[in-house]
Scaffold this active site. Sequence first.
Site, PDB file in Angstrom:
ATOM      1  N   GLN D 125     -22.515   0.831  10.874  1.00 11.05           N
ATOM      2  CA  GLN D 125     -21.660   0.760  12.092  1.00 11.05           C
ATOM      3  C   GLN D 125     -20.201   0.601  11.844  1.00 11.05           C
ATOM      4  OE1 GLN D 125     -20.906  -2.859  13.953  1.00 11.05           O
ATOM      5  NE2 GLN D 125     -21.486  -2.310  16.187  1.00 11.05           N
ATOM      6  N   TYR D 127     -17.006   0.267  13.600  1.00 13.77           N
ATOM      7  CA  TYR D 127     -16.285  -0.060  14.722  1.00 13.77           C
ATOM      8  C   TYR D 127     -15.111  -0.738  14.215  1.00 13.77           C
ATOM      9  CZ  TYR D 127     -20.255   0.445  18.058  1.00 13.77           C
ATOM     10  OH  TYR D 127     -20.948   0.971  18.915  1.00 13.77           O
ATOM     11  N   SER D 128     -15.247  -2.276  13.810  1.00 17.05           N
ATOM     12  CA  SER D 128     -13.863  -2.763  13.323  1.00 17.05           C
ATOM     13  C   SER D 128     -12.862  -2.206  12.635  1.00 17.05           C
ATOM     14  CB  SER D 128     -14.438  -4.222  12.919  1.00 17.05           C
ATOM     15  OG  SER D 128     -15.140  -4.944  13.695  1.00 17.05           O
ATOM     16  N   SER D 160     -20.771  -3.402   7.741  1.00 14.57           N
ATOM     17  CA  SER D 160     -21.886  -4.171   7.067  1.00 14.57           C
ATOM     18  C   SER D 160     -22.751  -3.106   6.352  1.00 14.57           C
ATOM     19  CB  SER D 160     -22.748  -5.011   7.992  1.00 14.57           C
ATOM     20  OG  SER D 160     -22.148  -6.025   8.594  1.00 14.57           O
ATOM     21  N   GLU D 243     -26.885  -5.368  21.462  1.00 11.72           N
ATOM     22  CA  GLU D 243     -26.873  -6.187  20.302  1.00 11.72           C
ATOM     23  C   GLU D 243     -27.037  -7.808  20.672  1.00 11.72           C
ATOM     24  OE1 GLU D 243     -23.390  -6.814  16.719  1.00 11.72           O
ATOM     25  OE2 GLU D 243     -22.640  -6.380  18.699  1.00 11.72           O
ATOM     26  N   SER D 382     -16.799 -13.639  18.588  1.00 14.98           N
ATOM     27  CA  SER D 382     -16.821 -14.991  18.305  1.00 14.98           C
ATOM     28  C   SER D 382     -17.153 -16.008  19.386  1.00 14.98           C
ATOM     29  CB  SER D 382     -15.271 -15.349  18.004  1.00 14.98           C
ATOM     30  OG  SER D 382     -14.643 -15.414  18.980  1.00 14.98           O
ATOM     31  N   ASN D 383     -17.657 -17.233  19.206  1.00 14.53           N
ATOM     32  CA  ASN D 383     -17.734 -17.984  20.354  1.00 14.53           C
ATOM     33  C   ASN D 383     -16.662 -18.266  21.222  1.00 14.53           C
ATOM     34  OD1 ASN D 383     -20.578 -18.103  19.410  1.00 14.53           O
ATOM     35  ND2 ASN D 383     -20.507 -20.144  18.675  1.00 14.53           N
ATOM     36  N   GLU D 384     -15.407 -18.216  20.839  1.00 14.90           N
ATOM     37  CA  GLU D 384     -14.388 -18.280  21.786  1.00 14.90           C
ATOM     38  C   GLU D 384     -14.252 -17.132  22.495  1.00 14.90           C
ATOM     39  OE1 GLU D 384     -13.915 -18.694  18.585  1.00 14.90           O
ATOM     40  OE2 GLU D 384     -13.117 -20.611  18.284  1.00 14.90           O
TER      41      GLU D 384
END
Lengths: 379, 379, 396, 396
Positions: D125, D127-128, D160, D243, D382-384
């Site tokens: 993938q 993306y980032s 990844s 996802e 992220s959890n944030e």
Amino acid sequence: MDFELSEEQRLLRDSIDRFVKSEYPFSTRQEIIFSTLGYSEKNWKLFAEMGWLALPFDAQYGGFDGSPVETAIVMEALGRGLVLEPYLSTVVMGGGLLAAVASHDQKERLIPQIVAGELTLAVAYLEPQSRFDPADVETSAKSTADGFVLSGHKCVVYQGCTADKIIVSARTHGADRSREGISLFILDQDLQGVSRKDYKTLDGQWASDFFFSDVNLPASALLGQKGVALEAIESALDLVISAVCAEAVGAMAAANDITRDYIRVREQFGVPIGSFQVLQHRWVDMYMEAEMAKSMSDVLAMRLRDRDEDSALMVAATKVRVGKAGLVVGQGATQLHGGVGMTNEYAVGHYYKRLMTIDILFGNQDYHCSRYEQLEIVA
Amino acid sequence: MDFELSEEQRLLRDSIDRFVKSEYPFSTRQEIIFSTLGYSEKNWKLFAEMGWLALPFDAQYGGFDGSPVETAIVMEALGRGLVLEPYLSTVVMGGGLLAAVASHDQKERLIPQIVAGELTLAVAYLEPQSRFDPADVETSAKSTADGFVLSGHKCVVYQGCTADKIIVSARTHGADRSREGISLFILDQDLQGVSRKDYKTLDGQWASDFFFSDVNLPASALLGQKGVALEAIESALDLVISAVCAEAVGAMAAANDITRDYIRVREQFGVPIGSFQVLQHRWVDMYMEAEMAKSMSDVLAMRLRDRDEDSALMVAATKVRVGKAGLVVGQGATQLHGGVGMTNEYAVGHYYKRLMTIDILFGNQDYHCSRYEQLEIVA
Amino acid sequence: MNLVFSEADLAFQQEVRNFLVQRLPVDIRDRCACGYIVGNEDLIRWQKILNEQGWMAPNWPVEYGGTGWSLTQKYIAAREFASACAPLPTFGITMLGPVLIAFGSDAQKARYLPRILRSDDVWCQGYSEPGAGSDLARLKTRAVRDGDQYIVNGQKLWTSYAHWADMMFCLVRTDPDAKAQDGISFILIDMKIPGIEIRPIIGLDMGHTLNEVFLEDVRVPVENLVGEENKGWTYAKYLLQKERNFVARVAQSRHLVARLKIIAAEQRVGDGHLIDSADFKRRLTSLEIDLRALEYSELRYLSRELHGEKIGLESSILKIKGSEIQQGLKKLLVESLGMYSAPYENDMMPIDSDYLSIGPQHMQGIMAEHLYGRAATIFGGSNEIQRNILARQLLR
Amino acid sequence: MNLVFSEADLAFQQEVRNFLVQRLPVDIRDRCACGYIVGNEDLIRWQKILNEQGWMAPNWPVEYGGTGWSLTQKYIAAREFASACAPLPTFGITMLGPVLIAFGSDAQKARYLPRILRSDDVWCQGYSEPGAGSDLARLKTRAVRDGDQYIVNGQKLWTSYAHWADMMFCLVRTDPDAKAQDGISFILIDMKIPGIEIRPIIGLDMGHTLNEVFLEDVRVPVENLVGEENKGWTYAKYLLQKERNFVARVAQSRHLVARLKIIAAEQRVGDGHLIDSADFKRRLTSLEIDLRALEYSELRYLSRELHGEKIGLESSILKIKGSEIQQGLKKLLVESLGMYSAPYENDMMPIDSDYLSIGPQHMQGIMAEHLYGRAATIFGGSNEIQRNILARQLLR
């Protein structure tokens, strides 16, 4: 697998929601709390008329054969309004004990009175030394020719001074903390040798310590069989815990809603405080805790209804998880309100106090964690 | 009452700060870590020349009579750069044991070698079953006509494969876990019957498990007196814990600085991520934890220097508090770095790994909390 | 580096201890020890003893009646006072005094400072308003000049002990057109002037310490203006700085730890007692260790001050960590009582006068203190605000 | 309300269990059970078994090779796969497939979907990018149309398994003038095309799963554009939704709990074992109870979906709570090993091949998993960010 309410269940919930909305605005609740009884007799009659007092009982005694799931629906809805009427002590706990241990005759006499709203109950099962252990009974009931003589001290009996009758656990034989030899008695308030100290509790209700000094009880005061009441007390406590956890879930939902509405409008530094990320995340954490509590409470009610073998572990786990969630929500709600949350004149603090009380009632997190660990070893 | 450094102490700190700044940029450290020894011999020589290796030792053996306070100053400064040279194992731990138990002759022979940078040490005091308890020694040293026969398995000996000599605790008499009967031996790596398994550790250093199979030791291998080494081990561990806590304080300060610099410049959604309140507060929490750790570390060093009666409690308390702070800082630092914090190519993760390791070394939080509780009961 | 206090300081410490043992009234000490609020008359009784000793205002310069103590002595004295469960000094001493000394006129100093020392005046602080809590720049109470008087109209909120106060030092807006922080003045208001109405705010703990104060056409002589008109914000900031002293509350937390240990040793759990519960003990140990770190941080920062450094951020750190530890300890105290944490003393209910004799003696005041203590993370700058302050200064 | 699965669903569960017992290779299971990453060849070996069974793509419609399972069956299957320690499905199945099915051309579907099912293509993938992590709208990789090709230039980060991949689905900017989210297209890139360079990123765990991918004048045929040009953002959002399925990781956490109990029963502490430590046990109990709440929440949300409600927020809640529980458990696992958590397996060092035989057998993989698991609160939003999403939707 289905968590949704049936049509009937939804109607039940909606009817209580409507009652809370119309009869329990915060200002009315404040009046009720400062009244002599600490709850409204008019409301109690309404509960009877609506059939809510009949819900969990057998049809043969005038009940509606409801399960712990229906009780949870009622309690969750009542919890949203911090309703003060003694549903928990009379119907769930007192009624639960009667259903579990009383003889057919006793049930036939007493349950219809509860259903009609004519009999309120309080249960005296803890003592100053017992902490949360229902087997730790030092109050004694000695057999006499025509009954029993009751002596001892029972502590923090919710609704102890307002209830028509008291159900008391006492030891008829066996050593302290033995699981054998505990019996239940039902008695009137005005017997010779009964004295009482009344006080308000953290959450604004009435409770009492009872002192029994050689109180003569007739044989008929014994509920069911002699010396074998502990299991019934424990299973009644399971139902009570399920009910009070559902109440907490309702209270958390309301506290979160009130807090959300507050931080949306309350301004500091020229913007709503709800625009500060730290406060947003704190509220999100409260919301997530309430979600976790709701899932536990729903599953516990179903497990108890289904008499699932996981029930005992689930009772302990739910009391722990809901207690923790309640504190996160209650503390967060008051903190996000700033100064207003610290006053008695605003609803949110009362939710906090009730949630804090529920965390303690029927065993706090420490107690139920220990129980969970012991049960896991056995399992 | 004074927490400030003396002029001399400040010069010491500044000299190490300068060393770290010039010799320990992250890229250089990465090269050192992948070298055979895992540290730089050139640096070690420099340490000797600067007199840092002499600091804690008695002047009569070539030392500078430094106290735990000076050791803490050194370690805190080294911690900022995650310095890999074996100061802790050779000077603080190995040297500390020699100072505590060795005979005058042994000291006269060995300490000047350490001071000169010619002798590195590793201490093998733990075993697979002992967890963190230095009294839990199953490795045995049986007396023979002209010495001892050593057998057993010592685990996770930091610098075990790079050290010139190994100091080993072994039981010369007494039952498992008895406080009596533990002795210390110093030996070379190449003795018959010594085998070793080497591995890298979480924090990128070398460690080894040692297997002793009927190793013949001369009588001179015994450090000091037979059977009474446990107290010396424990007091050496006190010094080591003070040193490693100071190292952690330095590492925390560096990790916080690196993180502050990162969140000031790294942008997301068009603004520096350091402008998000949740990340700001998280960093503030890391900073406050580092402050608490620093206060504990400073006080511990002074307590040990002054041989204060509170020292034992203070050792346990500091290890717990610094361990906790290190995890908050390390986890926070990696989290605030986002993906970059999860790579091995960026410094911050290495701080986290060292802080995590320090939390484990010489007893984790659980172990030292228990110790604290036991010491409090005794006190 | 050196942890030991000097001989002179240790002798001073002993002197303070002796004074407290001999002169602090036992009834007042016991109320403080339970966490109850000390009534106004008791407070004045104690302050008169303090003033007789000359120790009423350690934070004031000697010429105005201060003690002349060194920084270290002030620290030691505050610690000893707290350890002995003495009442905390009041607003007149901690907050108004320093402002008058720094910014007040000679006449104001001559008039008010001695009256504070003699406890002739009890002062309250008129800062917060509805809509201006943590954000004082938004305050709306107006003071309009009319000859040699100001006419004040507005509302103050969260005014602690207004119902006991003779006087209020107050922030008012004198220039409505000025931007936020500008245009605010610092004035002194006699609480007996017509037009002032005090309404109690009952706290979560059912106690009455807070009030709303309504001001309607309250006429304040212009000589009650402190310093310059429209400069009140500067003085208030100066005060906020002072307010943050001794925020760590180490001695109070030590007292809570001691109380917890007594209770936990008495509370039966099954065959043993609560103190034997490994989980309970571990949570207590963790707080005790946190408390050590707090205490040593306070000392470390004191050492910085002794070396002439300015202390700012450090107060915020001590306040955040100190209040979190206190809340943790109070939570454990509540937990330790088991079911007896539910009964709650409540002076507004028709209850038996001997009501408090329910349950074990040691339960007194615990829940009240817990509830009152929830405010510790809110008042005096919420912990969120403190973290904002730290972030602003450290991350800028 | 009803907690019981239907007879049919229970029979299905048994079928899945039987299949896993019989067909999941033991060596692959054991790697997964330790928390090690499964190599590409092993993964393909397992996927071929799955495909033979017809269970390769439960999330695809039947006509493209999906299983036709109901929502409940998908839930049950995912739970059983995880409980049996089977490898997780890869990007081709979970992410690309659904996008091609929804937005791809007939030719693309005909070409790529069967190749994914047969494991002919491994997908990664893209993306980032540096500067565009959680904030994909800022991505910079450019694709310029040149006849029937795009010329792609730029850099992808955190990719990844790029080093195993045959193909990459990739977000590229096709309109540089468009605002943030607009002007992005979704294209498919053959990793063997000239101009692509992959550089490994070694993780904190010393493992290699992440990569940087540099694209220099990479020529991609226009037929590899998915859907419309400049609409890539819409497709990516659709993917991000997908996802988040099965984010709670309940079965994996259950597995960690079981592992913890085994280790804690073996690890000696003084006279007893770690499991006898009340404090350790209490922390484990607390996580077990949290895990129950998570599991029942997952079920409750599944029930909502079964009743036709859309699930959005719920995924964020499950992800946050699930990752926090996993991290808590992994922390306990590390703690349980005592000193043996320090030795760290590390495939970049010149170490003995039998290195892993140090320490107790059960220590394998724990620290690696802990370190790798720290990423659980970062990657995939992220959890944030998840809390921001919740706040935006619930507090608006």
